[in-house]
Design a protein around this motif. Structure first.
Motif, PDB file in Angstrom:
ATOM      1  N   ASN A   1       0.893   6.667   4.559  1.00  0.00           N
ATOM      2  CA  ASN A   1       1.226   7.878   5.300  1.00  0.00           C
ATOM      3  C   ASN A   1       0.729   7.666   6.719  1.00  0.00           C
TER       4      ASN A   1
ATOM      5  N   LEU B   1       0.827  -1.209   0.000  1.00  0.00           N
ATOM      6  CA  LEU B   1       0.000   0.000   0.000  1.00  0.00           C
ATOM      7  C   LEU B   1       0.862   1.259   0.000  1.00  0.00           C
ATOM      8  N   PRO B   2       0.403   2.329  -0.643  1.00  0.00           N
ATOM      9  CA  PRO B   2       1.026   3.644  -0.399  1.00  0.00           C
ATOM     10  C   PRO B   2       0.620   4.097   0.995  1.00  0.00           C
TER      11      PRO B   2
ATOM     12  N   THR C   1       6.171   5.050  -8.451  1.00  0.00           N
ATOM     13  CA  THR C   1       5.819   5.531  -7.120  1.00  0.00           C
ATOM     14  C   THR C   1       5.054   4.450  -6.357  1.00  0.00           C
TER      15      THR C   1
ATOM     16  N   TYR D   1       0.995   0.211  -6.342  1.00  0.00           N
ATOM     17  CA  TYR D   1      -0.235  -0.310  -5.748  1.00  0.00           C
ATOM     18  C   TYR D   1      -1.325  -0.486  -6.800  1.00  0.00           C
ATOM     19  N   GLN D   2      -1.482   0.486  -7.664  1.00  0.00           N
ATOM     20  CA  GLN D   2      -2.511   0.381  -8.703  1.00  0.00           C
ATOM     21  C   GLN D   2      -2.258  -0.811  -9.621  1.00  0.00           C
TER      22      GLN D   2
ATOM     23  N   GLU E   1       2.107   4.691  -5.171  1.00  0.00           N
ATOM     24  CA  GLU E   1       0.739   4.671  -5.703  1.00  0.00           C
ATOM     25  C   GLU E   1       0.681   3.923  -7.029  1.00  0.00           C
ATOM     26  N   GLU E   2       1.648   4.138  -7.900  1.00  0.00           N
ATOM     27  CA  GLU E   2       1.684   3.432  -9.195  1.00  0.00           C
ATOM     28  C   GLU E   2       1.869   1.936  -8.997  1.00  0.00           C
TER      29      GLU E   2
END
Length: 397
Positions: free
Chosen positions: A207, A204-205, A296, A301-302, A298-299
């Motif tokens: 924070n 997962l991304p 990244t 994870y997608q 996010e990339e």
């Protein structure tokens, strides 16, 4: 043209992982394959330690720099400050630090879910035995496809609930929990929240500052594809003063001029103990860098979600296969059951697939089979897995 370039990039990226050359791998949730550069970094670090040490001022300074760089690399992945990170060996060590560091009182309440790893359950059981703490379990399994896990967990909180222990991604079903909402409920109840992050770091991304969790225990050898033997624990700065060190060594303390301990280290190092396998630190940093070269968080994870949806869709086409999820997973874990009633069906399937170079695993509770896809998993590999399952079903139908 874009597809061709993307595929070329992916195939080149995969060549960095020697383990992918001779097998079709779906056990990232157990242990990820290491890149050659990570293995080389470990070997080079070990050789350097022996060249300048292995014990002396020069090597001591170098190790200090390695530890600092590793803490920074880990913190960057989690979007937190480096001083909030304790370097550990694995998830379980991090959970032990958090769970034993609480000042338990008789009559306190500790809440688990029914999807936690048995190592965490065992820690809770021993805390209950030693300190007369009540341990209860809320059933998250029924919320996999319907229901609200946040409401369910809130319903099980009590005025005396000191700690809630949950996984970010449930290791058996692949369900991803909405931690920000759960953390808010726990905070309003004055309950601490410990997260087993075995399946989330590297997938997962993240924070952690925004999520608001109190403790987040993770490892580098699963989705980060780093070496076994290095992980970490995040402790939220606002509650650090209340978490006392349980495992104590020279790394934990500040000493005076005569070597007498006079205080704890002011950062996450206060929960660290003593000598570690420092070459592993270089291997983990290299693993993190390699993932970032591809894209990244996010990339990545997608792409994991696209791959898990493709696997989920393909498994739906097979007779005698029951997917635990009724919709595509929000993680890289895809769990399913065979409708065969024979208790050995799942082990037999896993053993057959491994004999064909296809690696998946069984899960005891719920009784199922789990396949994991990473961002660099190929559709052709997923097709091979599905065809292997089909072949076994045809032979054992």
């Amino acid at each position: 043209m874009t597809i061709s370039v993307t595929q070329t990039k992916l195939h080149l990226h995969r060549q960095q992982f020697p383990a992918l050359a001779n097998k079709t791998y779906f056990n990232y949730g157990g242990q990820g394959p290491m890149a050659k550069a990570s293995m080389d970094a470990i070997t080079q670090a070990q050789a350097y330690i022996q060249e300048i040490g292995p014990f002396g001022n020069a090597v001591g300074k170098w190790i200090g720099q390695e530890v600092k760089a590793t803490r920074v690399a880990i913190a960057s992945e989690l979007n937190v400050q480096p001083q909030t990170i304790t370097i550990t060996e694995n998830v379980t060590v991090g959970c032990n630090i958090a769970m034993w560091g609480i000042d338990w009182q008789a009559g306190d309440h500790l809440l688990l879910s029914d999807c936690e790893h048995h190592s965490v359950v065992a820690i809770a059981q021993e805390i209950s035995r030693r300190y007369d703490v009540e341990v209860t379990t809320c059933s998250l399994m029924p919320t996999l496809n319907e229901g609200d896990p946040v409401t369910l967990i809130a319903h099980h909180l009590r005025p005396n609930t000191r700690l809630v222990v949950l996984s970010h991604i449930l290791w058996n079903t692949g369900q991803t929990l909405p931690l920000d909402k759960i953390a808010e409920k726990c905070r309003k109840n004055n309950s601490l929240l410990l997260i087993d992050a075995a399946q989330s770091v590297g997938l997962l991304p993240l924070n952690l500052t925004e999520l608001g969790v109190d403790f987040y225990a993770f490892t580098g050898h699963k989705w980060l594809c780093g070496p076994a033997g290095i992980g970490g624990l995040y402790v939220r700065p606002e509650i650090k003063a209340s978490l006392k060190p349980t495992f104590i060594g020279w790394r934990s303390v500040i000493t005076d001029s005569q070597g007498i301990p006079v205080d704890w280290q002011p950062d996450g190092q206060c929960y660290e103990v003593a000598t570690s396998d420092y070459p592993l630190y270089a291997g983990l940093r290299e693993a993190i860098a390699i993932h970032r070269q591809w894209g990244t968080a996010e990339e990545r994870y997608q792409q994991i979600c696209r791959n898990s949806e493709y696997l989920w869709q393909q498994l739906r086409t097979l007779p005698d296969v029951n997917l635990l999820r009724t919709s595509p997973p929000e993680s890289g874990l895809v769990s399913f059951q065979l409708t065969h009633n024979h208790p050995q069906s799942h082990p037999q399937l896993v053993n057959f697939l491994e004999s064909q170079g296809l690696f998946i695993r069984i899960i005891a509770n719920p009784n199922c089979v789990r396949a994991c896809v990473h961002y660099f998993t190929l559709e052709s590999e997923i097709d091979q897995l599905v065809e292997g399952i089909r072949e076994w079903l045809n032979a054992n139908g």
